[in-house]
Design an enzyme around this catalytic site. Sequence first.
Site, PDB file in Angstrom:
ATOM      1  N   ASN A  60       0.800  -1.236   0.000  1.00 32.17           N
ATOM      2  CA  ASN A  60       0.000   0.000   0.000  1.00 32.17           C
ATOM      3  C   ASN A  60       0.833   1.287   0.000  1.00 32.17           C
ATOM      4  O   ASN A  60       0.336   2.336  -0.407  1.00 32.17           O
ATOM      5  CB  ASN A  60      -1.019  -0.011   1.144  1.00 32.17           C
ATOM      6  CG  ASN A  60      -0.385  -0.072   2.510  1.00 32.17           C
ATOM      7  OD1 ASN A  60       0.718  -0.596   2.653  1.00 32.17           O
ATOM      8  ND2 ASN A  60      -1.056   0.457   3.500  1.00 32.17           N
ATOM      9  N   GLU A 112       4.645  -3.828  12.132  1.00 28.35           N
ATOM     10  CA  GLU A 112       3.556  -2.858  12.039  1.00 28.35           C
ATOM     11  C   GLU A 112       2.440  -3.554  11.277  1.00 28.35           C
ATOM     12  O   GLU A 112       2.629  -3.964  10.130  1.00 28.35           O
ATOM     13  CB  GLU A 112       3.999  -1.593  11.285  1.00 28.35           C
ATOM     14  CG  GLU A 112       4.989  -0.735  12.044  1.00 28.35           C
ATOM     15  CD  GLU A 112       4.490  -0.258  13.396  1.00 28.35           C
ATOM     16  OE1 GLU A 112       3.260  -0.238  13.622  1.00 28.35           O
ATOM     17  OE2 GLU A 112       5.334   0.056  14.246  1.00 28.35           O
ATOM     18  N   CYS A 145      -3.239   1.503   6.758  1.00 25.67           N
ATOM     19  CA  CYS A 145      -3.432   0.872   8.069  1.00 25.67           C
ATOM     20  C   CYS A 145      -3.900   1.904   9.082  1.00 25.67           C
ATOM     21  O   CYS A 145      -4.421   1.553  10.130  1.00 25.67           O
ATOM     22  CB  CYS A 145      -2.167   0.159   8.529  1.00 25.67           C
ATOM     23  SG  CYS A 145      -0.736   1.202   8.551  1.00 25.67           S
ATOM     24  N   GLU A 200       8.978   2.859  14.666  1.00 25.90           N
ATOM     25  CA  GLU A 200       9.658   3.193  13.415  1.00 25.90           C
ATOM     26  C   GLU A 200       9.709   4.706  13.283  1.00 25.90           C
ATOM     27  O   GLU A 200       8.916   5.422  13.880  1.00 25.90           O
ATOM     28  CB  GLU A 200       8.878   2.662  12.219  1.00 25.90           C
ATOM     29  CG  GLU A 200       8.688   1.170  12.241  1.00 25.90           C
ATOM     30  CD  GLU A 200       8.370   0.637  10.862  1.00 25.90           C
ATOM     31  OE1 GLU A 200       9.306   0.481  10.065  1.00 25.90           O
ATOM     32  OE2 GLU A 200       7.192   0.385  10.584  1.00 25.90           O
TER      33      GLU A 200
HETATM   34  N1  LIG Z   1      -1.527  -2.710   7.952  1.00 30.78           N
HETATM   35  C1  LIG Z   1      -0.950  -2.593   6.787  1.00 30.78           C
HETATM   36  O1  LIG Z   1      -0.135  -1.720   6.573  1.00 30.78           O
HETATM   37  C2  LIG Z   1      -1.308  -3.546   5.734  1.00 30.78           C
HETATM   38  C3  LIG Z   1      -2.279  -4.476   5.946  1.00 30.78           C
HETATM   39  N2  LIG Z   1      -2.603  -5.347   4.974  1.00 30.78           N
HETATM   40  C4  LIG Z   1      -3.670  -6.308   5.258  1.00 30.78           C
HETATM   41  O2  LIG Z   1      -3.264  -7.582   4.838  1.00 30.78           O
HETATM   42  C5  LIG Z   1      -4.202  -8.149   3.952  1.00 30.78           C
HETATM   43  C6  LIG Z   1      -3.508  -9.028   2.955  1.00 30.78           C
HETATM   44  O3  LIG Z   1      -2.560  -8.281   2.209  1.00 30.78           O
HETATM   45  P1  LIG Z   1      -1.170  -8.926   1.859  1.00 30.78           P
HETATM   46  O4  LIG Z   1      -0.429  -8.065   0.936  1.00 30.78           O
HETATM   47  O5  LIG Z   1      -1.402 -10.345   1.429  1.00 30.78           O
HETATM   48  O6  LIG Z   1      -0.479  -8.868   3.296  1.00 30.78           O
HETATM   49  P2  LIG Z   1       0.676  -9.731   3.834  1.00 30.78           P
HETATM   50  O7  LIG Z   1       0.800  -9.514   5.279  1.00 30.78           O
HETATM   51  O8  LIG Z   1       0.537 -11.128   3.380  1.00 30.78           O
HETATM   52  O9  LIG Z   1       1.924  -9.110   3.061  1.00 30.78           O
HETATM   53  C7  LIG Z   1       2.856  -8.218   3.626  1.00 30.78           C
HETATM   54  C8  LIG Z   1       4.261  -8.647   3.239  1.00 30.78           C
HETATM   55  O10 LIG Z   1       4.542  -9.915   3.824  1.00 30.78           O
HETATM   56  C9  LIG Z   1       4.982 -10.808   2.816  1.00 30.78           C
HETATM   57  N3  LIG Z   1       4.677 -12.176   3.200  1.00 30.78           N
HETATM   58  C10 LIG Z   1       3.609 -12.953   2.848  1.00 30.78           C
HETATM   59  N4  LIG Z   1       3.715 -14.170   3.404  1.00 30.78           N
HETATM   60  C11 LIG Z   1       4.879 -14.188   4.096  1.00 30.78           C
HETATM   61  C12 LIG Z   1       5.550 -15.175   4.885  1.00 30.78           C
HETATM   62  N5  LIG Z   1       5.048 -16.380   5.070  1.00 30.78           N
HETATM   63  N6  LIG Z   1       6.722 -14.831   5.452  1.00 30.78           N
HETATM   64  C13 LIG Z   1       7.257 -13.601   5.290  1.00 30.78           C
HETATM   65  N7  LIG Z   1       6.668 -12.644   4.544  1.00 30.78           N
HETATM   66  C14 LIG Z   1       5.491 -12.923   3.970  1.00 30.78           C
HETATM   67  C15 LIG Z   1       4.254 -10.326   1.593  1.00 30.78           C
HETATM   68  O11 LIG Z   1       4.831 -10.846   0.432  1.00 30.78           O
HETATM   69  P3  LIG Z   1       3.936 -11.065  -0.887  1.00 30.78           P
HETATM   70  O12 LIG Z   1       3.269  -9.789  -1.187  1.00 30.78           O
HETATM   71  O13 LIG Z   1       4.963 -11.397  -1.885  1.00 30.78           O
HETATM   72  O14 LIG Z   1       3.003 -12.159  -0.568  1.00 30.78           O
HETATM   73  C16 LIG Z   1       4.434  -8.844   1.734  1.00 30.78           C
HETATM   74  O15 LIG Z   1       5.725  -8.466   1.346  1.00 30.78           O
HETATM   75  C17 LIG Z   1      -4.892  -6.948   3.359  1.00 30.78           C
HETATM   76  O16 LIG Z   1      -6.124  -7.255   2.877  1.00 30.78           O
HETATM   77  C18 LIG Z   1      -4.942  -6.031   4.534  1.00 30.78           C
HETATM   78  O17 LIG Z   1      -6.032  -6.374   5.346  1.00 30.78           O
HETATM   79  C19 LIG Z   1      -1.959  -5.323   3.769  1.00 30.78           C
HETATM   80  C20 LIG Z   1      -0.994  -4.404   3.487  1.00 30.78           C
HETATM   81  C21 LIG Z   1      -0.603  -3.423   4.473  1.00 30.78           C
HETATM   82  O1  LIG Z   2      -1.179   7.270   7.013  1.00 30.39           O
HETATM   83  C1  LIG Z   2      -0.025   7.299   6.591  1.00 30.39           C
HETATM   84  O2  LIG Z   2       0.496   8.326   6.174  1.00 30.39           O
HETATM   85  C2  LIG Z   2       0.837   6.063   6.633  1.00 30.39           C
HETATM   86  C3  LIG Z   2       0.011   4.853   6.833  1.00 30.39           C
HETATM   87  C4  LIG Z   2       0.762   3.600   6.692  1.00 30.39           C
HETATM   88  O3  LIG Z   2       1.922   3.524   6.946  1.00 30.39           O
HETATM   89  C5  LIG Z   2       0.068   2.422   6.210  1.00 30.39           C
HETATM   90  O4  LIG Z   2      -1.112   2.495   5.910  1.00 30.39           O
HETATM   91  O5  LIG Z   2       0.726   1.354   6.081  1.00 30.39           O
END
Ligand SMILES: NC(=O)C1=CN([C@@H]2O[C@H](COP(=O)(O)OP(=O)(O)OC[C@H]3O[C@@H](n4cnc5c(N)ncnc54)[C@H](OP(=O)(O)O)[C@@H]3O)[C@@H](O)[C@H]2O)C=CC1
Ligand SMILES: O=C(O)CCC(=O)C(=O)O
Length: 475
Positions: free
Chosen positions: A147, A243, A277, A455
Amino acid sequence: MKHNHIAGRWMAGGDGLDNVNPSDTTDIVGSYAVADGGMVAEAAQAARAAFPAWARSTPQQRADILDAVGSELLARREELGTLLSREEGKILADGIAEVVRAAQVFKFFAGEALRIPGEKVASTRPGVEVDILREPVGVIGIITPWNFPMAIPAWKIAPALAYGNCVVFKPAELVPGSAWALAEIVTRAGVPAGVFNLVMGPGSLIGDALVDGVDAVTFTGSVATGRRVAQRAVGRMIRCQLEMGGKNPMVVLDDADLDIAVDAAVNGSFLQTGQRCTASSRLVVTEGIHDRFVAAVTERLERLAVGHALKPGTEIGPVVDSRQLEQDLSYIAIAEQEGARRRCGGQRLTRETPGFYLSPCLFTETTNAMRINREEVFGPVAGVIRVRDYDEALSVANDTPFGLSSGICTSSLKHATHFRANSAAGLVMVNLPTAGLDFHVPFGGRKGSSYGPREQGRYAVEFYTSVKTAYVRAG
Ligand SMILES: NC(=O)C1=CN([C@@H]2O[C@H](COP(=O)(O)OP(=O)(O)OC[C@H]3O[C@@H](n4cnc5c(N)ncnc54)[C@H](OP(=O)(O)O)[C@@H]3O)[C@@H](O)[C@H]2O)C=CC1
Ligand SMILES: O=C(O)CCC(=O)C(=O)O
């Protein structure tokens, strides 16, 4: 095909992975190499071999490299912002702003490399000197989500390098383009071979190998993956920083300035397609302002332009991919089944190009027990929870397994001050959206949202350095 960067060389690996534009699925942004576990182990070994010399590099050398990265990002903000928006789907203005934010982070840590703190403390014993020193940790594994494809890698890579660590960086599978562009800039800025490594590929295939090869791991992403990473890291007794998600409340009290509250809700809950997030997915609103607030937010949402991220005038781009869109639509269905009232949006939209378009969706008549208010949806979806008064608002706001960000809109100093003191979140906003953060101050949450040290800003030093207490007999 764009390659992985390991031990100072660009390396292909197995098959490439196509990077699809979520605004137009006929547009392939590029093809990116996929690393396997062996390549990840090779990257970690290269980083380990490069570490002793890099740890001894001068702060000025590291500062110059980070500053150069920041300058190039700034100079190329339009080009890289366009790439970012094309692969992730946030609107162009936000893509460019994110590249600028990444540049600012690199420049900030260029300064911090010159300000690594230490302390001299008087000993309890005569003739003894005590120094508290900070040293680099070693090889840092960096795992980032899709994201914020530039900013989040920047706020992990920059401090790692500033404090003398080596890096193995694994970006999210959906956004290799921004990661590769950033890596290419870092590798040209003067880091010795092995200090910085890029390994692309699905986390499910290479995540374990990454955690197994490093001295510390910093992760941003979902709760489920964060827990898995943490368990593996703790199994190896290495430090980790997570995070994760949020279910962030925005409280709106009767005495709020309506315009400020509506702006904060529309921005915090729906801009960047709600894929932050820090998004305010729970709008906790007191009775006296509830109907006016809901009417005004609905009116604004119905006017928001949803469309291609690069099209002028678009205010909300597409959802990042089909899987995330399915997740959003399934939560919308669950909310309706649980009795929430859909006030607007929540429909799949068609535009000139095939993409994952979803109209921003507001639910009312929701309770804090509904799944839509307990689990992270990660889309342009928010639920309004009606409450009697401030006390109930605070209690609902804090009743969540998460604790990343929270906000209150009020003109009462008393309630703003009380909320600031009693909100169980790591970030508290008064009359501001819960999302959208400064780059130079600490970022992180409480409870299920975060684990480990903060962070960003000067506080990043806690994770990226190891403390040594040195005693010396004087004379
Ligand atoms: N709070 C936040 O900032 C975020 C929350 N999300 C939430 O997560 C949900 C799923 O999104 P997604 O992108 O799949 O999130 P993930 O938590 O799966 O992905 C985050 C990172 O972790 C990696 N990853 C996946 N599986 C593993 C593993 N077993 N060991 C180590 N690293 C791993 C992913 O790689 P890869 O992409 O290659 O699978 C990516 O680089 C979203 O729908 C949302 O709800 C998602 C993004 C940000
Ligand atoms: O709200 C922001 O500026 C950062 C949020 C963030 O780090 C995230 O959604 O993963």
